[in-house]
Design a protein around this motif. Structure first.
Motif, PDB file in Angstrom:
ATOM      1  N   GLU A  16       0.878  -1.176   0.000  1.00 45.59           N
ATOM      2  CA  GLU A  16       0.000   0.000   0.000  1.00 45.59           C
ATOM      3  C   GLU A  16       0.911   1.220   0.000  1.00 45.59           C
ATOM      4  OE1 GLU A  16      -3.289   0.002  -0.247  1.00 45.59           O
ATOM      5  OE2 GLU A  16      -3.445  -2.170  -0.111  1.00 45.59           O
ATOM      6  N   LEU A  17       0.651   2.161  -0.885  1.00 44.82           N
ATOM      7  CA  LEU A  17       1.593   3.260  -1.084  1.00 44.82           C
ATOM      8  C   LEU A  17       1.344   4.470  -0.182  1.00 44.82           C
ATOM      9  CD1 LEU A  17       1.963   3.040  -4.951  1.00 44.82           C
ATOM     10  CD2 LEU A  17       3.437   2.092  -3.193  1.00 44.82           C
ATOM     11  N   ASP A  18       0.183   4.592   0.402  1.00 40.05           N
ATOM     12  CA  ASP A  18      -0.131   5.694   1.325  1.00 40.05           C
ATOM     13  C   ASP A  18       0.329   7.050   0.786  1.00 40.05           C
ATOM     14  OD1 ASP A  18      -1.328   3.997   3.187  1.00 40.05           O
ATOM     15  OD2 ASP A  18       0.602   3.558   4.156  1.00 40.05           O
ATOM     16  N   GLY A  19      -0.115   7.363  -0.406  1.00 34.85           N
ATOM     17  CA  GLY A  19       0.186   8.673  -0.979  1.00 34.85           C
ATOM     18  C   GLY A  19       1.445   8.723  -1.827  1.00 34.85           C
ATOM     19  N   LEU A  20       2.311   7.725  -1.737  1.00 35.71           N
ATOM     20  CA  LEU A  20       3.498   7.694  -2.589  1.00 35.71           C
ATOM     21  C   LEU A  20       3.082   7.364  -4.011  1.00 35.71           C
ATOM     22  CD1 LEU A  20       6.263   5.725  -0.657  1.00 35.71           C
ATOM     23  CD2 LEU A  20       6.333   8.101  -1.362  1.00 35.71           C
ATOM     24  N   GLN A  21       3.770   7.967  -4.961  1.00 35.80           N
ATOM     25  CA  GLN A  21       3.498   7.648  -6.360  1.00 35.80           C
ATOM     26  C   GLN A  21       4.140   6.305  -6.682  1.00 35.80           C
ATOM     27  OE1 GLN A  21       4.770  10.617  -9.109  1.00 35.80           O
ATOM     28  NE2 GLN A  21       4.024   9.520 -10.886  1.00 35.80           N
ATOM     29  N   SER A  22       3.410   5.467  -7.388  1.00 28.40           N
ATOM     30  CA  SER A  22       3.921   4.156  -7.758  1.00 28.40           C
ATOM     31  C   SER A  22       5.113   4.328  -8.704  1.00 28.40           C
ATOM     32  CB  SER A  22       2.816   3.355  -8.450  1.00 28.40           C
ATOM     33  OG  SER A  22       3.306   2.109  -8.843  1.00 28.40           O
ATOM     34  N   PRO A  23       6.250   3.751  -8.361  1.00 32.42           N
ATOM     35  CA  PRO A  23       7.434   3.908  -9.218  1.00 32.42           C
ATOM     36  C   PRO A  23       7.349   2.991 -10.434  1.00 32.42           C
ATOM     37  CG  PRO A  23       7.956   2.476  -7.396  1.00 32.42           C
ATOM     38  CD  PRO A  23       6.534   2.945  -7.180  1.00 32.42           C
ATOM     39  N   ASP A  24       8.189   3.263 -11.400  1.00 31.06           N
ATOM     40  CA  ASP A  24       8.344   2.375 -12.546  1.00 31.06           C
ATOM     41  C   ASP A  24       9.194   1.200 -12.066  1.00 31.06           C
ATOM     42  OD1 ASP A  24       8.811   1.069 -14.896  1.00 31.06           O
ATOM     43  OD2 ASP A  24       9.799   2.744 -15.901  1.00 31.06           O
ATOM     44  N   VAL A  25       8.568   0.040 -11.916  1.00 26.04           N
ATOM     45  CA  VAL A  25       9.242  -1.126 -11.350  1.00 26.04           C
ATOM     46  C   VAL A  25      10.509  -1.462 -12.131  1.00 26.04           C
ATOM     47  CG1 VAL A  25       8.988  -3.599 -10.876  1.00 26.04           C
ATOM     48  CG2 VAL A  25       7.117  -2.042 -10.361  1.00 26.04           C
ATOM     49  N   ALA A  80       2.537 -13.145  -0.812  1.00 27.42           N
ATOM     50  CA  ALA A  80       1.242 -13.704  -1.179  1.00 27.42           C
ATOM     51  C   ALA A  80       0.207 -12.643  -1.510  1.00 27.42           C
ATOM     52  CB  ALA A  80       0.723 -14.596  -0.052  1.00 27.42           C
ATOM     53  N   SER A  81       0.361 -11.453  -0.961  1.00 33.38           N
ATOM     54  CA  SER A  81      -0.671 -10.439  -1.163  1.00 33.38           C
ATOM     55  C   SER A  81      -0.080  -9.048  -0.949  1.00 33.38           C
ATOM     56  CB  SER A  81      -1.822 -10.649  -0.176  1.00 33.38           C
ATOM     57  OG  SER A  81      -1.343 -10.442   1.153  1.00 33.38           O
ATOM     58  N   ARG A  82      -0.881  -8.063  -1.292  1.00 31.35           N
ATOM     59  CA  ARG A  82      -0.495  -6.674  -1.063  1.00 31.35           C
ATOM     60  C   ARG A  82      -0.376  -6.392   0.436  1.00 31.35           C
ATOM     61  NH1 ARG A  82      -1.979  -2.247  -5.045  1.00 31.35           N
ATOM     62  NH2 ARG A  82      -0.766  -0.537  -4.222  1.00 31.35           N
ATOM     63  N   THR A 138       2.855  -4.994   2.316  1.00 31.64           N
ATOM     64  CA  THR A 138       2.790  -3.783   3.142  1.00 31.64           C
ATOM     65  C   THR A 138       3.414  -4.050   4.507  1.00 31.64           C
ATOM     66  OG1 THR A 138       0.791  -3.084   2.001  1.00 31.64           O
ATOM     67  CG2 THR A 138       1.219  -2.068   4.135  1.00 31.64           C
ATOM     68  N   MET A 139       3.099  -5.183   5.120  1.00 26.86           N
ATOM     69  CA  MET A 139       3.672  -5.534   6.415  1.00 26.86           C
ATOM     70  C   MET A 139       5.195  -5.671   6.313  1.00 26.86           C
ATOM     71  SD  MET A 139       4.584  -8.642   8.510  1.00 26.86           S
ATOM     72  CE  MET A 139       4.301  -9.759   7.225  1.00 26.86           C
ATOM     73  N   ARG A 140       5.659  -6.351   5.282  1.00 27.75           N
ATOM     74  CA  ARG A 140       7.101  -6.556   5.111  1.00 27.75           C
ATOM     75  C   ARG A 140       7.817  -5.260   4.717  1.00 27.75           C
ATOM     76  NH1 ARG A 140       8.755 -11.845   5.371  1.00 27.75           N
ATOM     77  NH2 ARG A 140       7.086 -13.386   5.341  1.00 27.75           N
ATOM     78  N   TYR A 141       7.119  -4.361   4.045  1.00 22.12           N
ATOM     79  CA  TYR A 141       7.707  -3.061   3.712  1.00 22.12           C
ATOM     80  C   TYR A 141       7.980  -2.272   4.985  1.00 22.12           C
ATOM     81  CZ  TYR A 141       8.240   1.598   1.641  1.00 22.12           C
ATOM     82  OH  TYR A 141       8.699   2.837   1.282  1.00 22.12           O
ATOM     83  N   GLY A 142       7.052  -2.339   5.938  1.00 23.48           N
ATOM     84  CA  GLY A 142       7.277  -1.669   7.226  1.00 23.48           C
ATOM     85  C   GLY A 142       8.511  -2.213   7.935  1.00 23.48           C
ATOM     86  N   ILE A 143       8.671  -3.529   7.938  1.00 21.64           N
ATOM     87  CA  ILE A 143       9.844  -4.154   8.551  1.00 21.64           C
ATOM     88  C   ILE A 143      11.104  -3.752   7.793  1.00 21.64           C
ATOM     89  CG2 ILE A 143      10.959  -6.371   9.027  1.00 21.64           C
ATOM     90  CD1 ILE A 143       8.073  -7.534   9.351  1.00 21.64           C
ATOM     91  N   PHE A 144      11.020  -3.755   6.470  1.00 18.92           N
ATOM     92  CA  PHE A 144      12.160  -3.367   5.625  1.00 18.92           C
ATOM     93  C   PHE A 144      12.592  -1.940   5.945  1.00 18.92           C
ATOM     94  CE2 PHE A 144      13.887  -1.503   1.715  1.00 18.92           C
ATOM     95  CZ  PHE A 144      14.829  -2.433   1.339  1.00 18.92           C
ATOM     96  N   LYS A 145      11.628  -1.030   6.047  1.00 17.71           N
ATOM     97  CA  LYS A 145      11.944   0.372   6.348  1.00 17.71           C
ATOM     98  C   LYS A 145      12.625   0.504   7.704  1.00 17.71           C
ATOM     99  CE  LYS A 145       8.727   3.470   5.739  1.00 17.71           C
ATOM    100  NZ  LYS A 145       7.464   4.198   5.532  1.00 17.71           N
TER     101      LYS A 145
END
Length: 148
Positions: free
Chosen positions: A75-84, A127-129, A133-140
């Motif tokens: 979930e991007l929470d206002g961030l613009q989706s980057p070009d993967v 497995a899902s968005r 999102t959960m793993r992105y928080g840990i990554f950050k």
């Protein structure tokens, strides 16, 4: 896992091409005994048989396409989706000095996913968005330790 995907792609490509048949029209005789004098300098081109749309096989995916298939955006929470495709370089998450803002952090997370060795035990596509999102928080949190 990436090697396995490439190997499977090649096998599927070869398997699909074995089932492909090309039909030639041999009902007319194209042999010419003599070439007319006015056409001696010109040689008629043999028509190349064309595959039907249903007989065409897609080429195997590129390495970049295989890497991109491993990426699940959080979930991007206002961030613009980057070009993967611009976030595939391994240095984008290994070089924490290059992470200056949230967009860089998201790109580093995408690069982390794209460059995971899928043959390692426990490594899998998220497995899902929600999981991403959960793993992105840990990554950050983990990366922020090195950035600060």
């Amino acid at each position: 896992m990436l090697k396995l995907l490439v190997a499977l792609s090649v096998v599927l490509f070869v398997y699909a091409s074995d089932d492909t048949t090309v039909e030639f029209d041999v009902s007319k005789d194209d042999t010419v005994d003599e070439v007319p004098a006015e056409e001696e300098g010109e040689k008629a081109e043999d028509p190349v048989p064309q595959l039907k749309d249903e007989d065409k096989v897609d080429p195997p995916p590129t390495l970049a396409q295989l890497k991109a298939s491993q990426v699940v955006l959080p979930e991007l929470d206002g961030l613009q989706s980057p070009d993967v495709s611009q976030c595939m370089d391994e240095d984008q998450y290994k070089n924490t000095d290059a992470i200056e803002n949230d967009s860089d952090m998201l790109c580093a997370f995408i690069a982390f996913q794209a460059n995971k060795d899928m043959s390692e035990p426990g490594n899998k596509v998220y497995a899902s968005r929600e999981e991403a999102t959960m793993r992105y928080g840990i990554f950050k949190q983990c990366v922020s330790i090195f950035v600060l």
